[in-house]
Motif scaffolding. Structure first.
Motif, short mmCIF file in Angstrom:
data_model
loop_
_atom_site.label_atom_id
_atom_site.label_comp_id
_atom_site.label_asym_id
_atom_site.label_seq_id
_atom_site.Cartn_x
_atom_site.Cartn_y
_atom_site.Cartn_z
N TYR A 173 0.82 -1.21 0.00
CA TYR A 173 0.00 0.00 0.00
C TYR A 173 0.86 1.25 0.00
O TYR A 173 0.50 2.27 -0.62
N SER A 208 -3.44 -9.28 -5.17
CA SER A 208 -4.29 -8.13 -5.43
C SER A 208 -3.57 -6.80 -5.23
O SER A 208 -4.19 -5.76 -5.31
N SER A 223 -8.14 -13.61 -7.88
CA SER A 223 -7.58 -12.42 -8.48
C SER A 223 -7.73 -12.48 -9.98
O SER A 223 -7.67 -13.53 -10.59
N THR A 230 -13.92 -6.33 -10.80
CA THR A 230 -13.98 -4.88 -10.89
C THR A 230 -14.70 -4.45 -12.15
O THR A 230 -15.41 -3.44 -12.15
N ASP A 282 -12.55 2.82 -3.29
CA ASP A 282 -11.50 1.94 -3.80
C ASP A 282 -10.57 1.55 -2.67
O ASP A 282 -9.71 2.33 -2.27
N ASP A 339 -8.74 -1.26 -2.81
CA ASP A 339 -7.59 -1.92 -3.44
C ASP A 339 -6.64 -0.91 -4.05
O ASP A 339 -5.50 -1.25 -4.36
N ARG A 344 -6.64 0.33 -7.02
CA ARG A 344 -6.14 -0.11 -8.33
C ARG A 344 -7.04 0.34 -9.46
O ARG A 344 -6.95 -0.16 -10.57
N ASP A 385 -14.49 -1.79 -3.50
CA ASP A 385 -13.54 -2.71 -4.16
C ASP A 385 -12.24 -2.73 -3.38
O ASP A 385 -11.51 -1.74 -3.45
N SER A 386 -11.85 -3.73 -2.70
CA SER A 386 -12.63 -4.89 -2.32
C SER A 386 -12.72 -4.92 -0.79
O SER A 386 -11.87 -4.37 -0.11
N ALA A 433 -9.89 -6.04 1.77
CA ALA A 433 -8.54 -5.57 1.46
C ALA A 433 -7.69 -5.40 2.72
O ALA A 433 -6.50 -5.68 2.71
#
Lengths: 400, 338
Positions: free
Chosen positions: A326, A363, B51, B56, B88, B90, B92, B183-184, B187
């Motif tokens: 992150y 992910s 994954s 998404t 969001d 994630d 991404r 999403d998601s 996480a």
């Protein structure tokens, strides 16, 4: 009278009558109580900065009664501490509504810091405040805390603003390798984390070095090297192919200039990497808009840093891995960097190899490329495992 | 006293009227590829999948359907004309891909409405069409609200201040948010599990660990749904068991002969047991009203029209529907194959 002030990092710790004085407190002898915590990057505490901050905050609550507290900790530990976990008392100077009676009311419901507000039901709290005598003031206090909480999250954007930012800042950086650039639709994206995974000697480091030399002509590059794989000779070789100047002296000059755009840091454990990344973050926050901007961050290879912690204790290791992921994505998005990380492979079922670092890592990156060498030739193969806009399974050959 | 009791018995509307009113205010949505089961505002839909299984993309498809208007300038787009919010977790999300899909939908609807009418006669008409499309694009993009969260504290802070943000949006732009996309949802699961709890200073102090954080998240969303009725769609990354595993590498290199494979890839989960290991806490599991499993498959035989795109399988786990939907993701969005 000296007042305790929160300071980030290991700077001056207290202010006396307006003068910043580091050494004078030693003269006080035993008149003050010092609580000193030191969380270095020696890795004694193999856990995420957030957990370290929580430990510190717990200790600080114990020390809450004393006048002076000396705090020595790395920046990434102190920052969440100051933002979320500090006792409410610290907010009183800035927000006078958070007075002792409000704090007493909150304490009666088990709320001692701003973080506690996040996991409590604020509507219930407001309902309790309604029944209190000074209900108006209490509700004002709750509203004030809500506005503090409003500053704690990322801003909301609408689609047009997001698109504007993407068009203006989030370009594509070509790697200089034709096969890969064609496969990825131009190159690696700024603002995204791209992972190169493959067995040993499948060209991963070569791709990174080639990309670094391609980008360094116009931007700065930070190469975090964990396995002594950075090779200035290779960079010079790649640059030699693209610099198109007649005289050897001019070529040398340009070579020097471009190579000075590549910064290489050797790190050997994950805490050292956190250090480097936080230094980078503060540097990028205060760098000026003009001049050569940093646009590429390479971590070669992240699996060497994470695998040792991942094996020992499963929750802390995974939490550390995700924190690192992150942090990289945050740097990529907020400071407009393209991040390229290298991962290796481990044996999977049926004897074929699969990427290391497990399912939780899958992910984290935006795009994942699987590299392998083609037997019997100098070519390599790149296969898309994941990409935001391309179907996985697309492959291409490339040469270095 | 008597009149009070009588006023209790006076009817406000009949059952039929109520049904009509509710169906008008909260219509059933059939969003492909989730068209098997009608979902409506107030439902919480969970899309689980490994994954890179286009979860998404399904969210993006739903968002585009939500922000497009029903009709605009004589062209019917079949959308809902409301705002959509995307949280969001994630970090991404790719806005370029989103805008690409939106543009394709707008142009597709625009061009299909011309069939049957006379073709564009002049360049000026074409330019006007382009201008309308751009205007519509800008209008729709402004209805799409996005934020990202880098940890649970930011997520909770976003949820707690969402009510005021929505009120502000409603007053300023008259926008009603109809769709909340997350999403998601899992996480920060490992990050919160790693956060040990140190509760000091009072017995009633809640410590920051996974259970409390999840409860706070569910509570905030529940409160939000009371005041701003929305459809909540959340993705969840899971690791499927061996029965369903498709190693993405073997898809291109390994040629497993079909006979070799003991477990057919197109098997449904017929027993009560979930095909993946559930890791979300019970408070979230009981909050979810609909559950879907998405995974990819290497069934190339169906994919003649779209050779470059993977085919995905969609399975309804809750409520259980005993069939699999096949779909693929193209440049125009999610395209149902069967």
């Amino acid at each position: 009278m000296e007042r305790f002030r929160w300071r980030h990092g290991c700077e001056e710790i207290r202010e006396k009558d307006g003068k910043k004085d580091k050494g004078e407190y030693w003269h006080w002898g035993f008149e003050f109580l010092t609580l000193c915590f030191c969380f270095g990057s020696g890795g004694q505490l193999a856990t995420t900065p957030a957990v370290k901050a929580r430990l510190l905050s717990a200790a600080l609550f114990i020390a809450g009664g004393s006048d002076h507290v000396v705090l020595v900790a790395p920046y990434e530990v102190v920052e969440p501490l100051v933002k979320y976990m500090a006792p409410l008392k610290n907010l009183e100077t800035e927000y006078p509504i958070i007075d002792p009676s409000f704090r007493k009311f909150c304490a009666s419901h088990g709320i001692f810091s701003v973080e506690d507000f996040l996991i409590h039901d604020l509507y219930m709290l407001a309902a309790f405040a309604e029944q209190d005598i000074s209900s108006e003031r209490l509700k004002e206090g709750i509203t004030q805390v809500l506005s503090i909480i409003d500053d704690m999250h990322q801003p909301w954007w609408n689609g047009m603003e997001l698109l504007e930012d993407a068009k203006r800042n989030k370009h594509v950086l070509p790697t200089g390798i034709q096969g890969i650039d064609l496969l990825l639709g131009g190159g690696i994206h700024i603002g995204q984390l791209t992972e190169l995974v493959g067995p040993s000697s499948s060209g991963k480091t070569q791709v990174c070095l080639q990309t670094a030399s391609n980008v360094a002509s116009n931007h700065m590059v930070l190469y975090i090297d964990t396995s002594n794989s950075f090779s200035p000779e290779r960079i010079a070789y790649f640059l030699g192919k693209i610099i198109d100047v007649a005289s050897a002296q001019a070529k040398n000059q340009i070579l020097q200039k471009v190579m000075s755009n590549i910064l290489c840091h050797s790190v050997f454990d994950i805490f050292a990497m956190f250090d480097v990344l936080h230094q980078l973050e503060s540097h990028l926050r205060y760098q000026d808009a003009g001049g050569c901007q940093m646009r590429l961050l390479i971590v070669d290879s992240i699996s060497l840093l994470i695998s040792p912690v991942l094996g020992s204790s499963s929750t802390q290791g995974r939490a550390l891995m995700l924190s690192a992921g992150y942090l990289l994505k945050k740097l990529a998005h907020q400071h407009n960097l393209a991040v390229l990380v290298i991962n290796h492979t481990v044996g999977g079922e049926g004897g074929c190899s699969k990427p290391a670092l497990g399912d939780s890592w899958k992910s984290i990156p935006h795009s994942r490329l699987f590299l392998s060498c083609v037997r019997g030739s100098n070519d390599y193969n790149a296969l898309i495992l994941k990409h935001p806009s391309m179907a996985s399974g697309k492959a291409a050959r490339f040469v270095i | 006293m008597g009149s009070h009791a009588k006023s209790w018995l006076l009817e406000h509307e009949t059952a039929r009227e109520m049904l009509e009113r509710v169906q008008a205010e909260r219509p059933f949505l059939l969003l492909p590829p989730l068209h098997r089961v009608p979902i409506r505002v107030g439902n919480v839909v969970e899309l689980a999948g490994p994954s890179s299984s286009s979860k998404t993309h399904i969210l993006i498809q739903a968002a585009i359907t939500c922000i497009l208007p029903k009709q605009w300038n004589g062209v019917s787009y079949g959308g809902l004309g409301h705002s959509a919010m995307f949280i969001d977790l994630d970090c991404r999300f790719d806005i370029s891909r989103f805008s690409e899909l939106l543009n394709h939908r707008i142009m597709e609807a625009g061009s299909s409405s011309k069939v049957g009418c006379h073709k564009m006669e002049s360049e000026a008409q074409f330019a006007r069409m382009e201008h309308y499309n751009e205007e519509l694009f800008a209008l729709c993009m402004k209805r799409f609200l996005y934020t990202r969260c880098y940890d649970s504290s930011e997520f909770l802070a976003t949820l707690k201040t969402l009510h005021y943000r929505l009120q502000k949006e409603r007053q300023a732009h008259g926008l009603n948010v109809h769709l909340l996309l997350i999403d998601s949802i899992g996480a920060f699961h490992w990050l919160d599990r790693g956060s040990s709890s140190f509760s000091l200073e009072g017995d009633n102090r809640k410590s920051w660990h996974l259970q409390n954080v999840s409860e706070a998240v569910v509570q905030e969303i529940r409160r939000l749904l009371l005041v701003h009725p929305m459809l909540v769609m959340a993705t969840k990354a899971v690791a499927l068991g061996n029965k369903y595993s498709t190693n993405e590498l073997t898809r291109s290199y390994g040629k497993w002969p079909a006979a070799d494979n003991q477990y057919s890839r197109n098997v449904t989960s017929t027993d009560q047991k979930l095909p993946y290991r559930e890791y979300m806490p019970a408070v979230w599991q009981s909050f979810v009203t609909h559950r879907i499993l998405v995974r990819d498959t290497d069934d190339d035989s169906v994919n003649d029209e779209h050779p470059n795109n993977s085919v995905f399988l969609l399975e309804w786990l809750m409520p259980p529907v005993n069939s699999l939907d096949k779909f693929t993701v193209t440049n125009t969005g999610v395209f149902i194959l069967s």
